[in-house]
Scaffold this active site. Sequence first.
Site, short mmCIF file in Angstrom:
data_model
loop_
_atom_site.label_atom_id
_atom_site.label_comp_id
_atom_site.label_asym_id
_atom_site.label_seq_id
_atom_site.Cartn_x
_atom_site.Cartn_y
_atom_site.Cartn_z
N LYS A 1 57.74 35.65 24.26
CA LYS A 1 58.31 34.80 23.97
C LYS A 1 58.89 33.89 25.09
O LYS A 1 58.48 34.14 26.15
CB LYS A 1 59.64 35.43 23.13
CG LYS A 1 60.40 36.31 24.23
CD LYS A 1 61.28 37.19 23.59
CE LYS A 1 62.22 38.31 24.51
NZ LYS A 1 62.93 39.17 23.96
N ARG B 1 72.60 43.18 16.57
CA ARG B 1 72.09 41.69 16.90
C ARG B 1 71.11 41.31 16.13
O ARG B 1 70.81 40.15 15.36
CB ARG B 1 71.70 41.92 18.41
CG ARG B 1 71.27 40.39 18.86
CD ARG B 1 70.59 40.78 20.21
NE ARG B 1 69.37 41.18 20.07
CZ ARG B 1 68.33 41.11 21.07
NH1 ARG B 1 68.62 40.84 22.28
NH2 ARG B 1 67.16 41.65 20.78
N MET C 1 71.70 19.54 42.84
CA MET C 1 70.85 19.42 41.80
C MET C 1 69.51 19.41 41.90
O MET C 1 68.57 19.92 41.21
CB MET C 1 71.25 18.34 40.76
CG MET C 1 70.58 18.32 39.44
SD MET C 1 71.09 16.71 38.61
CE MET C 1 72.79 16.94 37.89
N TYR D 1 77.16 19.62 50.06
CA TYR D 1 78.51 19.25 49.32
C TYR D 1 79.72 20.31 49.71
O TYR D 1 79.10 21.42 49.83
CB TYR D 1 78.24 19.03 47.82
CG TYR D 1 77.43 18.12 47.16
CD1 TYR D 1 77.97 16.94 47.49
CD2 TYR D 1 76.39 18.20 46.46
CE1 TYR D 1 77.47 15.74 46.81
CE2 TYR D 1 75.69 17.35 46.16
CZ TYR D 1 76.03 15.92 46.08
OH TYR D 1 75.31 15.10 45.52
C1 LIG Z 1 62.28 40.33 24.21
C2 LIG Z 1 61.83 41.61 23.26
C3 LIG Z 1 60.97 42.39 23.23
C4 LIG Z 1 60.46 42.73 24.86
O1 LIG Z 1 61.58 43.09 25.84
P1 LIG Z 1 61.25 43.56 27.35
O2 LIG Z 1 62.53 44.16 27.86
O3 LIG Z 1 61.29 42.04 27.83
O4 LIG Z 1 60.22 44.23 27.78
C5 LIG Z 1 60.80 43.35 22.62
N1 LIG Z 1 61.22 43.48 21.39
C6 LIG Z 1 62.04 42.52 21.06
C7 LIG Z 1 62.86 42.62 19.74
C8 LIG Z 1 62.52 41.39 21.85
O5 LIG Z 1 63.60 40.57 21.40
#
Ligand SMILES: *Cc1c(COP(=O)(O)O)cnc(C)c1O
Length: 376
Positions: free
Chosen positions: A47, A142, A318, A270
Amino acid sequence: MTGAVALSCPDLGDFPPPTLETLPDAVARNVAIARARTRARIMAVVKADGYGHGACTVAQAAVAAGAEWLGTTDIAEASELRAAGLTVPILTWLNTSGLDAEAATADQIDIAIGSVDELEALLKHASSSVRVHLNLDTGMAREGCPMPEWDALIARARQGQRRGKIRVVGLMGHLPLADQAQPEANEAAVVQIRQARRAIMAAGFGAPLTHLATTSGTLSDPATHFGMVRLGAGLVGIDPSETTELHGASRLTAPIVHSATAKAGTPVGYGGTYVTDTYTSLSVLPLGYADGIPREISSAASVEIRGRRYPVVGRVSMDQIVIDTGAESFPHGTTATVFGPQDGLTPTINEWARWAGTIPHTIVTGIGRRVRRTIA
Ligand SMILES: *Cc1c(COP(=O)(O)O)cnc(C)c1O
């Protein structure tokens, strides 16, 4: 999608611009470390563009190293992996752009379902059987279905499966406390997922592929592994349980674009928050908070230039940071390494996280779009 994003890439002359290099070999070594810790299947979670490292690059390296599954939050991300030629099973779980049953079927993407409402939305559009993983809330509040609603979810899933719209193939949970690396902290979730699994089988479904652990559980608690573990951070060298030395999978470099000497008592940047205490050389790197250099870093932050570390001084702007190189003065175009794999000298993402009071995940996912991407 691994890719070089051609935005306002500054032309800095005859040397490479700021560059984030992904190291697929490190991903492969990290998968091998996970493989040695578990007999379960490994899902490579890519992801957020592979935690900023390029989703396709990380996915390809992980699959070549033995990961059997891929995971993303959204169907669109999963479809991009398919388009890149990845053929292993893929699961998505948040589906922020909607539960597109047609795309899921066309691209053979498994969908995690964590409520009766989500299931209804999927059933409404499913024309042929979509593969579903029932997602149990194991303590996060969640995502996932709370235990008291589990039986209702299973009952509705049975109807959907009888009508040929879905096929329940998996059971998913998520550990809220695994980064503590204390198996006791995971016990409640393990008990809940076992209960949920029994309920699924009692309802007449086949044994679901069960998965609960992420990187921290994979590396620190075998009782959480079940049939599959979901490895995300670990792929790119981050171990939230801090039990295992993994391999950083990226390197951020930038050229020195401006150098000057400064006499003692010169304020830098700055607000003049840093004042030189002696005659010194200052060098500018064209990376700032817009590129993901945290503005919150402490005075310990440093970069590596030609085998030595030099401190970042003054406020992060920045577009720039200033490095105090002391008695050394480096020519325009000299490469500085901001972070890279651990070699005892190069700052690591873990150090940057400490300097910024954050976790390494935010460092790697925060690198801005104008930083060029390459693959080692
Ligand atoms: C992000 C995520 C993972 C991976 O978790 P890590 O700690 O990055 O290995 C696995 N399962 C779900 C549902 C996630 O959202």
